[in-house]
Structures are given as C-alpha cells and as structure tokens.
Design a protein around this motif. Structure first.
Motif, PDB file in Angstrom:
ATOM      1  N   THR A 108      36.259  34.774  49.880  1.00 32.35           N
ATOM      2  CA  THR A 108      34.929  34.203  49.654  1.00 32.35           C
ATOM      3  C   THR A 108      33.854  35.133  50.211  1.00 32.35           C
ATOM      4  O   THR A 108      32.817  35.340  49.566  1.00 32.35           O
ATOM      5  N   ALA A 109      34.104  35.719  51.370  1.00 33.13           N
ATOM      6  CA  ALA A 109      33.134  36.647  51.969  1.00 33.13           C
ATOM      7  C   ALA A 109      32.943  37.880  51.086  1.00 33.13           C
ATOM      8  O   ALA A 109      31.815  38.362  50.915  1.00 33.13           O
ATOM      9  N   ALA A 110      34.022  38.397  50.509  1.00 31.70           N
ATOM     10  CA  ALA A 110      33.913  39.555  49.613  1.00 31.70           C
ATOM     11  C   ALA A 110      33.102  39.202  48.374  1.00 31.70           C
ATOM     12  O   ALA A 110      32.245  39.977  47.932  1.00 31.70           O
ATOM     13  N   LEU A 111      33.350  38.031  47.808  1.00 32.42           N
ATOM     14  CA  LEU A 111      32.603  37.593  46.623  1.00 32.42           C
ATOM     15  C   LEU A 111      31.134  37.384  46.950  1.00 32.42           C
ATOM     16  O   LEU A 111      30.248  37.804  46.193  1.00 32.42           O
ATOM     17  N   GLU A 112      30.858  36.761  48.092  1.00 36.53           N
ATOM     18  CA  GLU A 112      29.459  36.525  48.483  1.00 36.53           C
ATOM     19  C   GLU A 112      28.714  37.839  48.690  1.00 36.53           C
ATOM     20  O   GLU A 112      27.548  37.956  48.323  1.00 36.53           O
ATOM     21  N   MET A 113      29.394  38.853  49.260  1.00 34.36           N
ATOM     22  CA  MET A 113      28.753  40.152  49.423  1.00 34.36           C
ATOM     23  C   MET A 113      28.436  40.758  48.053  1.00 34.36           C
ATOM     24  O   MET A 113      27.337  41.281  47.837  1.00 34.36           O
ATOM     25  N   ALA A 114      29.367  40.677  47.123  1.00 33.90           N
ATOM     26  CA  ALA A 114      29.162  41.248  45.791  1.00 33.90           C
ATOM     27  C   ALA A 114      27.997  40.570  45.072  1.00 33.90           C
ATOM     28  O   ALA A 114      27.127  41.234  44.500  1.00 33.90           O
ATOM     29  N   HIS A 126      34.924  37.282  35.923  1.00 28.80           N
ATOM     30  CA  HIS A 126      35.469  37.528  37.261  1.00 28.80           C
ATOM     31  C   HIS A 126      36.970  37.281  37.192  1.00 28.80           C
ATOM     32  O   HIS A 126      37.409  36.180  36.891  1.00 28.80           O
ATOM     33  N   HIS A 127      37.770  38.327  37.469  1.00 30.03           N
ATOM     34  CA  HIS A 127      39.220  38.248  37.301  1.00 30.03           C
ATOM     35  C   HIS A 127      39.926  38.482  38.638  1.00 30.03           C
ATOM     36  O   HIS A 127      39.580  39.406  39.370  1.00 30.03           O
ATOM     37  N   SER A 128      40.929  37.658  38.928  1.00 30.09           N
ATOM     38  CA  SER A 128      41.735  37.820  40.138  1.00 30.09           C
ATOM     39  C   SER A 128      43.181  37.477  39.810  1.00 30.09           C
ATOM     40  O   SER A 128      43.490  37.014  38.711  1.00 30.09           O
ATOM     41  N   ASP A 129      44.051  37.689  40.806  1.00 29.18           N
ATOM     42  CA  ASP A 129      45.426  37.238  40.617  1.00 29.18           C
ATOM     43  C   ASP A 129      45.483  35.728  40.857  1.00 29.18           C
ATOM     44  O   ASP A 129      44.449  35.080  41.028  1.00 29.18           O
ATOM     45  N   ARG A 130      46.670  35.176  40.898  1.00 28.67           N
ATOM     46  CA  ARG A 130      46.803  33.727  41.053  1.00 28.67           C
ATOM     47  C   ARG A 130      47.155  33.314  42.472  1.00 28.67           C
ATOM     48  O   ARG A 130      47.759  32.276  42.690  1.00 28.67           O
ATOM     49  N   GLY A 131      46.786  34.143  43.452  1.00 33.42           N
ATOM     50  CA  GLY A 131      47.063  33.818  44.842  1.00 33.42           C
ATOM     51  C   GLY A 131      46.345  32.556  45.281  1.00 33.42           C
ATOM     52  O   GLY A 131      45.317  32.170  44.714  1.00 33.42           O
ATOM     53  N   SER A 132      46.863  31.922  46.296  1.00 37.46           N
ATOM     54  CA  SER A 132      46.322  30.638  46.752  1.00 37.46           C
ATOM     55  C   SER A 132      44.879  30.748  47.214  1.00 37.46           C
ATOM     56  O   SER A 132      44.110  29.793  47.099  1.00 37.46           O
ATOM     57  N   GLN A 133      44.468  31.918  47.713  1.00 38.09           N
ATOM     58  CA  GLN A 133      43.080  32.085  48.151  1.00 38.09           C
ATOM     59  C   GLN A 133      42.134  31.984  46.954  1.00 38.09           C
ATOM     60  O   GLN A 133      41.062  31.402  47.043  1.00 38.09           O
ATOM     61  N   TYR A 134      42.543  32.568  45.839  1.00 44.55           N
ATOM     62  CA  TYR A 134      41.685  32.585  44.646  1.00 44.55           C
ATOM     63  C   TYR A 134      41.744  31.288  43.847  1.00 44.55           C
ATOM     64  O   TYR A 134      40.832  30.988  43.093  1.00 44.55           O
ATOM     65  N   THR A 135      42.816  30.539  43.994  1.00 45.21           N
ATOM     66  CA  THR A 135      42.926  29.280  43.251  1.00 45.21           C
ATOM     67  C   THR A 135      42.436  28.087  44.070  1.00 45.21           C
ATOM     68  O   THR A 135      42.464  26.966  43.576  1.00 45.21           O
ATOM     69  N   SER A 136      41.973  28.335  45.281  1.00 42.30           N
ATOM     70  CA  SER A 136      41.505  27.227  46.127  1.00 42.30           C
ATOM     71  C   SER A 136      40.209  26.638  45.563  1.00 42.30           C
ATOM     72  O   SER A 136      39.432  27.319  44.881  1.00 42.30           O
ATOM     73  N   ASP A 137      39.980  25.390  45.863  1.00 43.61           N
ATOM     74  CA  ASP A 137      38.763  24.715  45.407  1.00 43.61           C
ATOM     75  C   ASP A 137      37.524  25.376  46.005  1.00 43.61           C
ATOM     76  O   ASP A 137      36.494  25.509  45.337  1.00 43.61           O
ATOM     77  N   VAL A 138      37.610  25.821  47.257  1.00 40.00           N
ATOM     78  CA  VAL A 138      36.471  26.466  47.925  1.00 40.00           C
ATOM     79  C   VAL A 138      36.071  27.737  47.191  1.00 40.00           C
ATOM     80  O   VAL A 138      34.891  27.977  46.937  1.00 40.00           O
ATOM     81  N   TYR A 139      37.060  28.553  46.800  1.00 46.11           N
ATOM     82  CA  TYR A 139      36.751  29.797  46.107  1.00 46.11           C
ATOM     83  C   TYR A 139      36.205  29.525  44.711  1.00 46.11           C
ATOM     84  O   TYR A 139      35.240  30.158  44.269  1.00 46.11           O
ATOM     85  N   LYS A 140      36.810  28.575  44.026  1.00 46.91           N
ATOM     86  CA  LYS A 140      36.316  28.257  42.666  1.00 46.91           C
ATOM     87  C   LYS A 140      34.879  27.761  42.719  1.00 46.91           C
ATOM     88  O   LYS A 140      34.086  28.069  41.848  1.00 46.91           O
ATOM     89  N   GLN A 141      34.549  27.015  43.757  1.00 50.60           N
ATOM     90  CA  GLN A 141      33.157  26.521  43.919  1.00 50.60           C
ATOM     91  C   GLN A 141      32.209  27.682  44.174  1.00 50.60           C
ATOM     92  O   GLN A 141      31.101  27.700  43.647  1.00 50.60           O
ATOM     93  N   ALA A 142      32.650  28.666  44.960  1.00 48.64           N
ATOM     94  CA  ALA A 142      31.801  29.832  45.251  1.00 48.64           C
ATOM     95  C   ALA A 142      31.554  30.606  43.980  1.00 48.64           C
ATOM     96  O   ALA A 142      30.471  31.119  43.743  1.00 48.64           O
TER      97      ALA A 142
END
Length: 142
Positions: A108-114, A126-142
C-alpha cells in the motif's frame, strides 16, 4: 568455516578445532543460515481478477500501465522486503517501499507513493500477482 575464513583474511592462522574449543569455552554457538520460506499465500476464498494485461508489457504513453511486485533482500539482520510499482512506458520505478514485514502496508505504501508522485488519470491499468497483500480488501480499496 566462516569464522576461520574471517580470521584468515585478518592474517590469523588457527584451526577449526581451536576455534571450536574457544567457542565452547566461551559458551558460544554458531548460528546457521535461516531456511528460506515462501511467505506469500493466496486465500482461495478471494476472487481472482481477470488478467487484462495479458503479458503485453508495453505502453504507448506514461501512466497507462503499472505493474507491481515484491522482492526479498537478504541482510545481516534478516529479510527485508521491497515492493515496487513500475510504469511500463518508461520502465521507471514510480513508487517503492521497504519493510521488515511482508504485509499489506508494504504494498500500500508503494502504491501511495506512485499515485502521489504521478497523479495518474483515470483508466490506469494496475497489474500485480495474486499474493495475499495484493488481494486484501485494504489494498483493493487503496
């Protein structure tokens, strides 16, 4: 072997047996390297987004396609995790973050900086792998 090699570099000539004896007397034990563990797991209950990028790693202009990923950096104090966001047009890293923990706040910090640096228009892919960090609700909201 590492202690012996370090001592040899400093000009000290000692045997492994002497090093072992001195370590036992001082109640010291060698710490082995930690085994690498895979730490990214996808929860099967999370829906998988469609792969719109489809391995088309080019863009006609800036801020059209961003890709993101995490890499692991071994340090003397343990693993350090680096999350990056790259613009496929320029191949420049437009956002990044480092953390000792592989959790959602890292990506999330990397995305916010970008987003803060580039202020992309609507329609950004915006493309990422399917890791749990990227599929989390918090990241999807960001």
């Amino acid at each position: 072997l590492r202690i012996k090699a370090d001592l040899h570099e400093q000009g000290e000539r000692v045997s492994r047996q002497r090093i072992g004896r001195l370590m036992r007397q001082a109640a010291l034990v060698a710490r082995g390297k930690r085994k690498f563990r895979t730490t990214t797991k996808v929860k099967s209950s999370r829906p998988v987004a469609e792969n719109i990028l489809a391995r088309e790693f080019t863009a006609d202009g800036p801020n059209q396609k961003w890709v993101t990923d995490i890499t692991y950096l071994p340090t003397h104090e343990g693993w350090l995790y680096l999350a990056t966001v790259m613009d496929l047009y320029s191949r420049k890293i437009v956002g990044w973050a480092l953390n000792e923990r592989l959790q959602t706040p890292l990506v999330t910090a990397a995305l916010e900086m970008a987003v803060g640096r580039r202020k992309p228009p609507g329609g950004l892919l915006h493309h990422s792998d399917r890791g749990s960090q990227y599929t989390s609700d918090v990241y999807k909201q960001a």
